[in-house]
Design an enzyme around this catalytic site. Structure first.
Site, PDB file in Angstrom:
ATOM      1  N   SER A  95      30.531  36.404  36.670  1.00 64.08           N
ATOM      2  CA  SER A  95      30.770  36.217  38.104  1.00 64.08           C
ATOM      3  C   SER A  95      29.688  36.827  38.982  1.00 64.08           C
ATOM      4  O   SER A  95      29.579  36.476  40.163  1.00 64.08           O
ATOM      5  CB  SER A  95      32.124  36.815  38.503  1.00 64.08           C
ATOM      6  OG  SER A  95      32.169  38.202  38.214  1.00 64.08           O
ATOM      7  N   ASP A 106      34.974  42.307  47.293  1.00 65.29           N
ATOM      8  CA  ASP A 106      36.340  42.480  46.778  1.00 65.29           C
ATOM      9  C   ASP A 106      36.317  43.663  45.815  1.00 65.29           C
ATOM     10  O   ASP A 106      35.303  44.361  45.706  1.00 65.29           O
ATOM     11  CB  ASP A 106      36.891  41.184  46.151  1.00 65.29           C
ATOM     12  CG  ASP A 106      36.139  40.728  44.903  1.00 65.29           C
ATOM     13  OD1 ASP A 106      35.409  41.544  44.304  1.00 65.29           O
ATOM     14  OD2 ASP A 106      36.288  39.551  44.515  1.00 65.29           O
ATOM     15  N   HIS A 134      33.375  42.925  43.145  1.00 63.29           N
ATOM     16  CA  HIS A 134      32.102  42.248  43.393  1.00 63.29           C
ATOM     17  C   HIS A 134      31.424  42.727  44.672  1.00 63.29           C
ATOM     18  O   HIS A 134      32.091  42.954  45.672  1.00 63.29           O
ATOM     19  CB  HIS A 134      32.333  40.727  43.492  1.00 63.29           C
ATOM     20  CG  HIS A 134      32.989  40.149  42.287  1.00 63.29           C
ATOM     21  ND1 HIS A 134      34.340  39.908  42.222  1.00 63.29           N
ATOM     22  CD2 HIS A 134      32.471  39.781  41.080  1.00 63.29           C
ATOM     23  CE1 HIS A 134      34.636  39.401  41.020  1.00 63.29           C
ATOM     24  NE2 HIS A 134      33.522  39.320  40.307  1.00 63.29           N
TER      25      HIS A 134
END
Length: 350
Positions: free
Chosen positions: A35, A325, A328
């Site tokens: 990610s 978040d 991340h």
């Protein structure tokens, strides 16, 4: 007054030199990983590990969610732009792009994946071996589009960005019992290093010669790990950070070994630990304010679907935060990290 002109032979030499310089430029950025660099592949597979909804992407050009786990662009996007290529790298599985878009940059990464196949299984995402299969498919499409010689040159001269590994520990080993019952943490690291070596050699066999291989950041300082740190609540989890340092040391040794063994390859080990530690512990030096919690929601545990558009607690200005978040970084942090590494990359890979 004397007239000066260049003979055809001198002109030929100058043109040849200029063309060789132009040819040395990185023609494309090719991305593998999780990610930290997934630009939207997970939107097109059946998984809960998605970020294709608000408020993700609210600071992205056009203000729409793309599947990037960020409020805007990723470090890989900034690296592409720094090389004079496009400002965003498209996801390979996105049907709105085609091979002409992918010729200057393509992303095979999948949020939630890891070196270990069982890590990808946790959330049903793309395993690393499948990212390599997509790369093979891409090579065939590129050859059909540009011809074999031009395609081979792009494959050879492109810069390969690899960013992966955190999920193997935080999503898999320390969360689920299977790998802990099979491996000690030292044995598990050895297992992952073996996979990493096979992966990098696979890329080499497929034509890759210029790579930026990213280690893992101080993962104990992620907001999610802080809030679940029972030993010292809301402080960085030291054991996870120590593990990151240990694993990065193993990755560095692997890179040194492969640079020595594989003819014509140049792998740069991009260790994000120190720069991220600096940003987290001294955010003000980087124009940031808050590093212990994230922008989205309470900033303590929300990511993915929990980081939804209806959460009234989400911050109004992500540029004040290190993290978007609970797992991340924000776009601003991504740019700081990308700029930090690009200083090294531009000297190694012209």
């Amino acid at each position: 007054m004397a007239t000066h002109y260049l003979s055809p032979s001198i002109l030929c030499i100058i043109l040849t030199t200029l063309l060789s310089i132009a040819g040395a430029k990185v023609p494309a950025i090719i991305v593998f990983g999780d990610s930290s660099v997934d630009s939207g592949n997970n939107n097109f597979i059946s998984t809960m590990a998605r970020a294709n909804f608000e408020p993700y992407g609210r600071d992205f050009p056009g203000g729409h969610a793309t599947g990037r786990f960020c409020n805007g662009r990723l470090s890989s996007d900034f690296t592409s732009e720094a090389y004079g290529l496009k400002p965003t790298i498209p996801a390979y599985l996105d049907p709105s792009y085609n091979i002409s878009d992918f010729a200057t940059g393509v992303c095979f990464a999948s949020a939630g994946t890891g070196y270990d196949n069982s890590t990808a299984d946790v959330l049903g995402v793309i395993p690393l071996w499948k990212e390599v299969e997509y790369f093979k498919e891409y090579q065939g499409n590129l050859s059909a589009y540009l011809g074999h010689r031009r395609a081979a040159k792009i494959i050879r001269e492109s810069l390969y960005l690899v960013s992966i590994g955190t999920n193997d520990f935080l999503e898999n080993y320390y969360t689920l019992p299977d790998r802990r019952s099979q491996f000690s943490i030292t044995q598990y690291q050895d297992f992952l290093i073996e996979i990493a070596e096979v992966f990098l050699k696979d890329l080499y066999r497929l034509g890759a010669r210029k790579m930026s291989f990213t280690g893992i950041s101080p993962m104990g300082c992620l907001p999610l790990e802080r809030v679940t740190n029972l030993d010292d609540p809301f402080s960085c989890a030291r054991s996870y950070n120590d593990l990151a340092v240990d694993f990065n040391g193993r990755l560095r040794r692997l890179v040194t070994k492969l640079n020595r063994e594989l003819t014509g390859i140049k792998i740069y080990f991009a260790n994000p630990y120190d720069i991220m530690w600096d940003i987290v512990t001294k955010p003000n030096l980087y124009g940031l304010e808050i590093s212990s919690s994230a922008c989205c929601g309470t900033g303590l545990f929300e990511m993915g679907f929990l980081c939804g558009q209806d959460n009234p607690l989400t911050c109004s200005d992500a540029n004040k935060f290190v993290f978007w978040d609970a797992f991340h970084p924000t776009e601003k942090t991504n740019q700081i990290v990308s700029d930090h590494f690009f200083k090294h990359l531009k000297n190694l890979f012209h």
